[in-house]
Design a protein around this motif. Sequence first.
Motif, PDB file in Angstrom:
ATOM      1  N   VAL A 114     -10.194  24.266  20.901  1.00 51.88           N
ATOM      2  CA  VAL A 114      -9.305  24.531  22.018  1.00 51.88           C
ATOM      3  C   VAL A 114      -8.600  23.216  22.349  1.00 51.88           C
ATOM      4  O   VAL A 114      -9.223  22.156  22.409  1.00 51.88           O
ATOM      5  CB  VAL A 114     -10.074  25.079  23.247  1.00 51.88           C
ATOM      6  N   TRP A 115      -7.278  23.295  22.527  1.00 51.43           N
ATOM      7  CA  TRP A 115      -6.445  22.119  22.749  1.00 51.43           C
ATOM      8  C   TRP A 115      -6.066  22.065  24.224  1.00 51.43           C
ATOM      9  O   TRP A 115      -5.268  22.873  24.691  1.00 51.43           O
ATOM     10  CB  TRP A 115      -5.216  22.178  21.857  1.00 51.43           C
ATOM     11  N   VAL A 116      -6.633  21.109  24.949  1.00 51.09           N
ATOM     12  CA  VAL A 116      -6.410  20.992  26.383  1.00 51.09           C
ATOM     13  C   VAL A 116      -5.476  19.812  26.637  1.00 51.09           C
ATOM     14  O   VAL A 116      -5.765  18.681  26.220  1.00 51.09           O
ATOM     15  CB  VAL A 116      -7.730  20.785  27.135  1.00 51.09           C
ATOM     16  N   GLY A 117      -4.373  20.061  27.306  1.00 50.82           N
ATOM     17  CA  GLY A 117      -3.401  19.011  27.589  1.00 50.82           C
ATOM     18  C   GLY A 117      -2.047  19.615  27.829  1.00 50.82           C
ATOM     19  O   GLY A 117      -1.754  20.738  27.383  1.00 50.82           O
ATOM     20  N   ARG A 118      -1.201  18.872  28.515  1.00 48.53           N
ATOM     21  CA  ARG A 118       0.108  19.420  28.872  1.00 48.53           C
ATOM     22  C   ARG A 118       0.911  19.841  27.661  1.00 48.53           C
ATOM     23  O   ARG A 118       1.571  20.892  27.668  1.00 48.53           O
ATOM     24  CB  ARG A 118       0.904  18.381  29.674  1.00 48.53           C
ATOM     25  N   SER A 119       0.902  19.033  26.594  1.00 49.55           N
ATOM     26  CA  SER A 119       1.769  19.330  25.452  1.00 49.55           C
ATOM     27  C   SER A 119       1.419  20.660  24.804  1.00 49.55           C
ATOM     28  O   SER A 119       2.314  21.397  24.364  1.00 49.55           O
ATOM     29  CB  SER A 119       1.727  18.201  24.427  1.00 49.55           C
ATOM     30  N   ALA A 120       0.135  20.996  24.729  1.00 46.82           N
ATOM     31  CA  ALA A 120      -0.251  22.287  24.153  1.00 46.82           C
ATOM     32  C   ALA A 120       0.263  23.433  25.028  1.00 46.82           C
ATOM     33  O   ALA A 120       0.726  24.462  24.522  1.00 46.82           O
ATOM     34  CB  ALA A 120      -1.760  22.361  24.004  1.00 46.82           C
ATOM     35  N   ASN A 121       0.194  23.238  26.331  1.00 39.08           N
ATOM     36  CA  ASN A 121       0.640  24.271  27.268  1.00 39.08           C
ATOM     37  C   ASN A 121       2.159  24.371  27.322  1.00 39.08           C
ATOM     38  O   ASN A 121       2.741  25.458  27.226  1.00 39.08           O
ATOM     39  CB  ASN A 121       0.069  23.978  28.653  1.00 39.08           C
ATOM     40  N   TRP A 122       2.812  23.215  27.452  1.00 41.00           N
ATOM     41  CA  TRP A 122       4.269  23.217  27.587  1.00 41.00           C
ATOM     42  C   TRP A 122       4.968  23.642  26.306  1.00 41.00           C
ATOM     43  O   TRP A 122       5.986  24.340  26.353  1.00 41.00           O
ATOM     44  CB  TRP A 122       4.747  21.840  28.030  1.00 41.00           C
ATOM     45  N   ALA A 123       4.471  23.199  25.148  1.00 44.41           N
ATOM     46  CA  ALA A 123       5.118  23.592  23.891  1.00 44.41           C
ATOM     47  C   ALA A 123       5.123  25.109  23.747  1.00 44.41           C
ATOM     48  O   ALA A 123       6.119  25.703  23.320  1.00 44.41           O
ATOM     49  CB  ALA A 123       4.412  22.940  22.710  1.00 44.41           C
ATOM     50  N   ALA A 124       4.011  25.743  24.107  1.00 46.98           N
ATOM     51  CA  ALA A 124       3.936  27.201  24.051  1.00 46.98           C
ATOM     52  C   ALA A 124       4.913  27.837  25.030  1.00 46.98           C
ATOM     53  O   ALA A 124       5.612  28.809  24.691  1.00 46.98           O
ATOM     54  CB  ALA A 124       2.513  27.659  24.346  1.00 46.98           C
ATOM     55  N   LEU A 150       7.644  26.447  26.306  1.00 49.96           N
ATOM     56  CA  LEU A 150       9.015  26.156  25.879  1.00 49.96           C
ATOM     57  C   LEU A 150       9.463  27.119  24.781  1.00 49.96           C
ATOM     58  O   LEU A 150      10.633  27.514  24.727  1.00 49.96           O
ATOM     59  CB  LEU A 150       9.118  24.711  25.385  1.00 49.96           C
ATOM     60  N   SER A 151       8.528  27.513  23.928  1.00 50.29           N
ATOM     61  CA  SER A 151       8.884  28.440  22.851  1.00 50.29           C
ATOM     62  C   SER A 151       9.125  29.856  23.365  1.00 50.29           C
ATOM     63  O   SER A 151       9.591  30.723  22.610  1.00 50.29           O
ATOM     64  CB  SER A 151       7.796  28.465  21.772  1.00 50.29           C
ATOM     65  N   PRO A 165      10.487  26.712  36.663  1.00 49.57           N
ATOM     66  CA  PRO A 165       9.076  27.078  36.817  1.00 49.57           C
ATOM     67  C   PRO A 165       8.110  25.886  36.735  1.00 49.57           C
ATOM     68  O   PRO A 165       6.958  26.007  37.150  1.00 49.57           O
ATOM     69  CB  PRO A 165       8.835  28.046  35.638  1.00 49.57           C
ATOM     70  N   GLN A 166       8.579  24.762  36.190  1.00 52.01           N
ATOM     71  CA  GLN A 166       7.736  23.570  36.090  1.00 52.01           C
ATOM     72  C   GLN A 166       8.244  22.490  37.044  1.00 52.01           C
ATOM     73  O   GLN A 166       8.400  21.317  36.672  1.00 52.01           O
ATOM     74  CB  GLN A 166       7.707  23.059  34.648  1.00 52.01           C
TER      75      GLN A 166
END
Length: 231
Positions: A164-174, A176-177, A216-217
Amino acid sequence: MSLKDDLEAEVAETFETKWTTRDGQVVPSPADVKLGNDAVKLKGTVLYADLSESTAMVKSKKDWFAAEVYKTFLHCSAKIIKHFGGTITAYDGDRIMAVYLGKSKNTSAVKTALKIHSARQHIIQPALKKQYPNSTFELKHTCGVDTSNLFVARTGVRGDNDLVWVGRSANWAAKLSDLPNTHATWISAAVYDVMHESVKLDGNKDNMWEKRSWTPQNGATIYRSDHWWKL
Protein backbone atom coordinates in the motif's frame (compact mmCIF):
# COMPACT_ATOMS: atom_id res chain seq x y z
CA MET A 1 -10.58 -18.61 18.07
CA SER A 2 -13.66 -17.23 16.29
CA LEU A 3 -13.40 -14.98 13.23
CA LYS A 4 -14.50 -12.00 15.35
CA ASP A 5 -11.82 -12.72 17.97
CA ASP A 6 -9.19 -13.12 15.28
CA LEU A 7 -10.08 -9.80 13.63
CA GLU A 8 -10.15 -7.94 16.94
CA ALA A 9 -6.72 -9.31 17.86
CA GLU A 10 -5.16 -8.38 14.51
CA VAL A 11 -6.63 -4.87 14.53
CA ALA A 12 -5.48 -4.23 18.09
CA GLU A 13 -1.97 -5.47 17.28
CA THR A 14 -1.71 -3.16 14.27
CA PHE A 15 -2.68 -0.10 16.28
CA GLU A 16 -0.48 -1.03 19.27
CA THR A 17 2.72 -2.07 17.50
CA LYS A 18 5.42 0.55 16.84
CA TRP A 19 6.52 0.98 13.24
CA THR A 20 9.96 0.09 11.95
CA THR A 21 10.95 2.19 8.95
CA ARG A 22 13.95 2.58 6.66
CA ASP A 23 14.83 4.84 3.74
CA GLY A 24 14.66 3.10 0.38
CA GLN A 25 16.69 3.61 -2.79
CA VAL A 26 14.65 1.31 -5.04
CA VAL A 27 10.96 0.57 -5.40
CA PRO A 28 10.30 -2.36 -3.03
CA SER A 29 8.49 -5.57 -3.86
CA PRO A 30 6.07 -7.12 -1.35
CA ALA A 31 8.79 -9.57 -0.31
CA ASP A 32 10.99 -6.63 0.76
CA VAL A 33 8.49 -5.46 3.40
CA LYS A 34 7.27 -7.45 6.39
CA LEU A 35 3.56 -8.00 6.98
CA GLY A 36 3.71 -6.33 10.39
CA ASN A 37 4.20 -2.60 11.00
CA ASP A 38 7.22 -2.37 8.70
CA ALA A 39 7.62 0.31 6.02
CA VAL A 40 9.99 1.77 3.45
CA LYS A 41 10.24 5.54 2.99
CA LEU A 42 10.84 6.94 -0.50
CA LYS A 43 10.90 10.26 -2.34
CA GLY A 44 8.93 9.24 -5.40
CA THR A 45 6.91 10.47 -8.35
CA VAL A 46 3.71 8.60 -9.10
CA LEU A 47 1.99 8.29 -12.46
CA TYR A 48 -1.51 6.97 -13.07
CA ALA A 49 -2.67 6.29 -16.64
CA ASP A 50 -6.43 5.86 -16.74
CA LEU A 51 -8.57 4.66 -19.64
CA SER A 52 -11.53 7.05 -19.83
CA GLU A 53 -15.21 6.15 -20.04
CA SER A 54 -14.52 2.44 -19.69
CA THR A 55 -17.81 1.79 -17.87
CA ALA A 56 -19.79 3.09 -20.85
CA MET A 57 -17.60 1.09 -23.22
CA VAL A 58 -18.18 -2.14 -21.32
CA LYS A 59 -21.94 -1.51 -21.33
CA SER A 60 -22.19 -0.64 -25.02
CA LYS A 61 -19.54 -2.83 -26.68
CA LYS A 62 -18.88 -6.55 -26.99
CA ASP A 63 -16.81 -8.00 -24.17
CA TRP A 64 -14.03 -9.07 -26.53
CA PHE A 65 -13.85 -5.56 -28.03
CA ALA A 66 -13.55 -3.96 -24.57
CA ALA A 67 -10.88 -6.51 -23.64
CA GLU A 68 -8.88 -5.61 -26.75
CA VAL A 69 -9.04 -1.90 -25.85
CA TYR A 70 -7.97 -2.64 -22.26
CA LYS A 71 -5.11 -4.88 -23.39
CA THR A 72 -3.70 -2.51 -26.01
CA PHE A 73 -3.86 0.58 -23.79
CA LEU A 74 -2.34 -1.11 -20.75
CA HIS A 75 0.31 -2.89 -22.83
CA CYS A 76 1.49 0.32 -24.51
CA SER A 77 1.41 2.21 -21.20
CA ALA A 78 3.42 -0.49 -19.44
CA LYS A 79 6.07 -0.63 -22.19
CA ILE A 80 6.48 3.16 -22.16
CA ILE A 81 6.64 3.27 -18.36
CA LYS A 82 9.46 0.73 -18.31
CA HIS A 83 11.28 2.48 -21.16
CA PHE A 84 11.50 5.64 -19.05
CA GLY A 85 12.63 3.90 -15.88
CA GLY A 86 9.33 3.65 -14.06
CA THR A 87 8.35 0.69 -11.92
CA ILE A 88 4.82 -0.63 -12.36
CA THR A 89 3.25 -1.05 -8.93
CA ALA A 90 -0.36 -1.90 -9.78
CA TYR A 91 -2.87 -2.66 -12.50
CA ASP A 92 -6.22 -1.41 -11.26
CA GLY A 93 -8.91 -2.42 -13.72
CA ASP A 94 -8.61 0.10 -16.54
CA ARG A 95 -5.58 1.97 -15.19
CA ILE A 96 -1.96 1.44 -14.33
CA MET A 97 0.16 2.93 -11.52
CA ALA A 98 3.90 3.48 -11.70
CA VAL A 99 6.57 4.96 -9.42
CA TYR A 100 9.72 6.82 -10.50
CA LEU A 101 12.79 7.45 -8.36
CA GLY A 102 16.01 9.42 -8.80
CA LYS A 103 17.00 12.93 -9.82
CA SER A 104 15.06 12.92 -13.10
CA LYS A 105 11.95 11.19 -11.75
CA ASN A 106 9.59 14.07 -12.55
CA THR A 107 10.86 14.57 -16.08
CA SER A 108 10.77 10.83 -16.75
CA ALA A 109 7.19 10.53 -15.51
CA VAL A 110 6.03 13.46 -17.64
CA LYS A 111 7.84 12.06 -20.71
CA THR A 112 5.96 8.82 -20.08
CA ALA A 113 2.62 10.62 -20.00
CA LEU A 114 3.33 12.50 -23.23
CA LYS A 115 4.43 9.29 -24.96
CA ILE A 116 1.33 7.41 -23.76
CA HIS A 117 -0.73 10.16 -25.38
CA SER A 118 1.20 9.61 -28.62
CA ALA A 119 0.69 5.84 -28.46
CA ARG A 120 -3.04 6.29 -27.99
CA GLN A 121 -3.38 8.68 -30.92
CA HIS A 122 -0.91 7.26 -33.39
CA ILE A 123 -0.72 3.54 -32.64
CA ILE A 124 -3.82 2.23 -30.85
CA GLN A 125 -6.54 4.33 -32.47
CA PRO A 126 -5.30 3.80 -36.06
CA ALA A 127 -4.92 0.05 -35.47
CA LEU A 128 -8.44 -0.12 -34.04
CA LYS A 129 -9.83 1.77 -37.03
CA LYS A 130 -7.97 -0.46 -39.46
CA GLN A 131 -9.36 -3.61 -37.87
CA TYR A 132 -12.87 -2.21 -37.39
CA PRO A 133 -13.38 0.40 -40.16
CA ASN A 134 -17.06 0.88 -39.35
CA SER A 135 -16.44 1.56 -35.66
CA THR A 136 -16.94 5.10 -34.36
CA PHE A 137 -15.31 4.30 -31.01
CA GLU A 138 -12.68 6.86 -29.95
CA LEU A 139 -10.21 5.82 -27.28
CA LYS A 140 -9.60 8.46 -24.61
CA HIS A 141 -7.42 8.53 -21.50
CA THR A 142 -5.92 10.76 -18.82
CA CYS A 143 -2.56 10.61 -17.04
CA GLY A 144 -1.99 12.15 -13.59
CA VAL A 145 1.44 12.83 -12.10
CA ASP A 146 2.52 14.06 -8.65
CA THR A 147 5.62 13.82 -6.47
CA SER A 148 6.04 13.57 -2.68
CA ASN A 149 7.39 11.47 0.15
CA LEU A 150 5.92 7.97 0.19
CA PHE A 151 5.40 5.51 3.05
CA VAL A 152 5.23 1.99 1.64
CA ALA A 153 3.74 -0.76 3.80
CA ARG A 154 2.51 -4.30 3.17
CA THR A 155 -1.15 -5.10 3.65
CA GLY A 156 -3.35 -8.16 3.41
CA VAL A 157 -3.03 -11.64 4.87
CA ARG A 158 -0.33 -14.26 4.67
CA GLY A 159 -0.32 -15.76 1.19
CA ASP A 160 -2.49 -12.98 -0.25
CA ASN A 161 -1.04 -9.49 0.18
CA ASP A 162 0.40 -6.49 -1.59
CA LEU A 163 1.98 -3.09 -0.97
CA VAL A 164 0.00 0.00 0.00
CA TRP A 165 1.41 3.38 -1.07
CA VAL A 166 0.71 6.10 1.49
CA GLY A 167 1.50 9.69 0.51
CA ARG A 168 0.10 12.65 -1.34
CA SER A 169 1.56 11.69 -4.72
CA ALA A 170 -0.17 8.30 -4.76
CA ASN A 171 -3.47 9.97 -3.88
CA TRP A 172 -3.15 13.03 -6.10
CA ALA A 173 -1.87 11.17 -9.17
CA ALA A 174 -4.96 8.96 -9.04
CA LYS A 175 -7.27 11.95 -8.58
CA LEU A 176 -5.54 13.91 -11.35
CA SER A 177 -6.11 11.01 -13.72
CA ASP A 178 -9.85 11.37 -13.03
CA LEU A 179 -9.92 14.97 -14.32
CA PRO A 180 -11.49 15.77 -17.74
CA ASN A 181 -9.92 13.96 -20.69
CA THR A 182 -10.08 17.14 -22.78
CA HIS A 183 -6.43 17.29 -21.71
CA ALA A 184 -4.54 14.00 -21.65
CA THR A 185 -2.02 14.97 -18.96
CA TRP A 186 -2.50 16.66 -15.59
CA ILE A 187 0.43 17.30 -13.24
CA SER A 188 0.96 19.01 -9.90
CA ALA A 189 2.95 22.21 -9.40
CA ALA A 190 5.51 20.17 -7.47
CA VAL A 191 6.22 18.22 -10.67
CA TYR A 192 6.03 21.20 -13.02
CA ASP A 193 8.39 23.36 -10.96
CA VAL A 194 11.31 20.91 -11.13
CA MET A 195 10.85 19.03 -14.43
CA HIS A 196 13.26 19.71 -17.30
CA GLU A 197 12.58 22.44 -19.82
CA SER A 198 12.38 19.80 -22.56
CA VAL A 199 8.99 18.69 -21.26
CA LYS A 200 7.77 22.23 -20.58
CA LEU A 201 8.33 23.85 -23.97
CA ASP A 202 7.43 22.69 -27.47
CA GLY A 203 9.61 22.97 -30.58
CA ASN A 204 8.73 26.66 -30.91
CA LYS A 205 9.72 27.30 -27.27
CA ASP A 206 6.09 27.85 -26.32
CA ASN A 207 4.84 26.51 -23.01
CA MET A 208 2.90 23.26 -23.49
CA TRP A 209 1.16 23.62 -20.13
CA GLU A 210 -1.84 25.57 -18.92
CA LYS A 211 -1.96 26.60 -15.26
CA ARG A 212 -5.15 25.79 -13.39
CA SER A 213 -6.56 26.00 -9.85
CA TRP A 214 -7.74 22.68 -8.39
CA THR A 215 -10.83 23.63 -6.42
CA PRO A 216 -11.44 20.28 -4.63
CA GLN A 217 -7.86 20.42 -3.29
CA ASN A 218 -8.13 23.88 -1.70
CA GLY A 219 -7.20 25.66 -4.90
CA ALA A 220 -3.88 23.86 -5.37
CA THR A 221 -1.99 24.87 -8.51
CA ILE A 222 -1.92 22.20 -11.19
CA TYR A 223 -1.07 22.14 -14.90
CA ARG A 224 -2.71 20.46 -17.87
CA SER A 225 -1.59 19.71 -21.41
CA ASP A 226 -2.90 17.98 -24.50
CA HIS A 227 0.51 17.84 -26.17
CA TRP A 228 2.18 14.57 -27.08
CA TRP A 229 5.71 13.37 -27.85
CA LYS A 230 6.44 11.41 -31.00
CA LEU A 231 7.40 7.80 -30.36
